[in-house]
Enzyme design. Sequence first.
Site, PDB file in Angstrom:
ATOM      1  N   LYS A  41       0.618   5.198   8.125  1.00 50.31           N
ATOM      2  CA  LYS A  41       1.116   5.565   6.885  1.00 50.31           C
ATOM      3  C   LYS A  41       0.165   5.594   6.007  1.00 50.31           C
ATOM      4  O   LYS A  41       0.048   6.635   5.069  1.00 50.31           O
ATOM      5  CB  LYS A  41       2.445   4.588   6.699  1.00 50.31           C
TER       6      LYS A  41
ATOM      7  N   THR B 239       0.986  -0.915  -0.155  1.00 48.91           N
ATOM      8  CA  THR B 239       0.058   0.223  -0.197  1.00 48.91           C
ATOM      9  C   THR B 239       1.071   1.303   0.044  1.00 48.91           C
ATOM     10  O   THR B 239       1.524   1.417   0.908  1.00 48.91           O
ATOM     11  CB  THR B 239      -0.761  -0.044   1.133  1.00 48.91           C
TER      12      THR B 239
ATOM     13  N   LYS C  92      -7.262   1.306  -2.896  1.00 47.59           N
ATOM     14  CA  LYS C  92      -6.837   0.779  -1.632  1.00 47.59           C
ATOM     15  C   LYS C  92      -6.939   2.100  -0.472  1.00 47.59           C
ATOM     16  O   LYS C  92      -7.390   1.638   0.523  1.00 47.59           O
ATOM     17  CB  LYS C  92      -5.245   0.560  -1.695  1.00 47.59           C
TER      18      LYS C  92
END
Length: 294
Positions: free
Chosen positions: A241, A98, A173
């Site tokens: 993150k 990701t 995502k």
Amino acid sequence: MGLKKIGWIGTGVMGKSMCGHLITAGYPTAVYNRTPERAKPLVDMGATYCASPAEVAAASDIVFTIVGFPADVEEVYLGENGIIRNARPGTVLVDMTTSSPSLASTIAAQAAAAGMHALDAPVSGGDLGARNATLAIMVGGEKDVFDRVLPLFNIMGKTVQRMGPAGAGQHTKMCNQILIAGTMVGTVESLLYAVRAGMDMDAVIDVIGSGAASSWSINNLGRRIAKGDYDPGFYIKHFIKDMGIALQEARAMNLSLPGLALVQQLYIAAQAQGLENMGTQGLYRACLTVNGME
């Protein structure tokens, strides 16, 4: 299909199981991980261990990566000893980390300039999805390249979808992570309320997890919370993150996401309590402290 030799970089919580499925399916595989011991289970299954990403790239027809942060992705793909400088023309590169949509586009452009093909293919489903080969895989890149890699994706996942050009997998995502952020807060606060009210967590999940409040988070991570299991299926530090990437992309689109910003701050507070290496359900532990319940 022409993609016979597999390279795999990143053998952590997710990558170990995902790569293992390809080895079990009979693909010759070269692997690399910054901590070599974490690749040993795959070597025991028949993979060849390589000393660097460059060595993996040189030995492979297709290279999969699933590492930690965008900076790791950039180093692995664009660095001096990285994939693009060392792979053969025609090699297919698949980043399943990701990461940043803009970085995915940059990698695709540089791969194309070197005569290679790149897909961004982040996944959802956590450690269970990786172990059971039931991941959702969201892919950005050219359709003909996607079609060539699809048989391999189908070995690792249950729902595989090309979402558009380079970067589209990462954008999808981000949509996934924004939704999970909200449902995780709901899961944690619901179970905090249940405990303060003297209820049994599992009994509550049995009921609300089968009605309108049903979600993957309550039925899977809620059960882990009830057991006191905070082992990572997905690390808090990685979720922070991901939320940061989504907020950065949202700012670039002049889009306000106040709910996501709030959840990110809650997780940063959990990180400040030293919980960053717990699974995302570790937010419950942070909220116990805040409410004087631990």
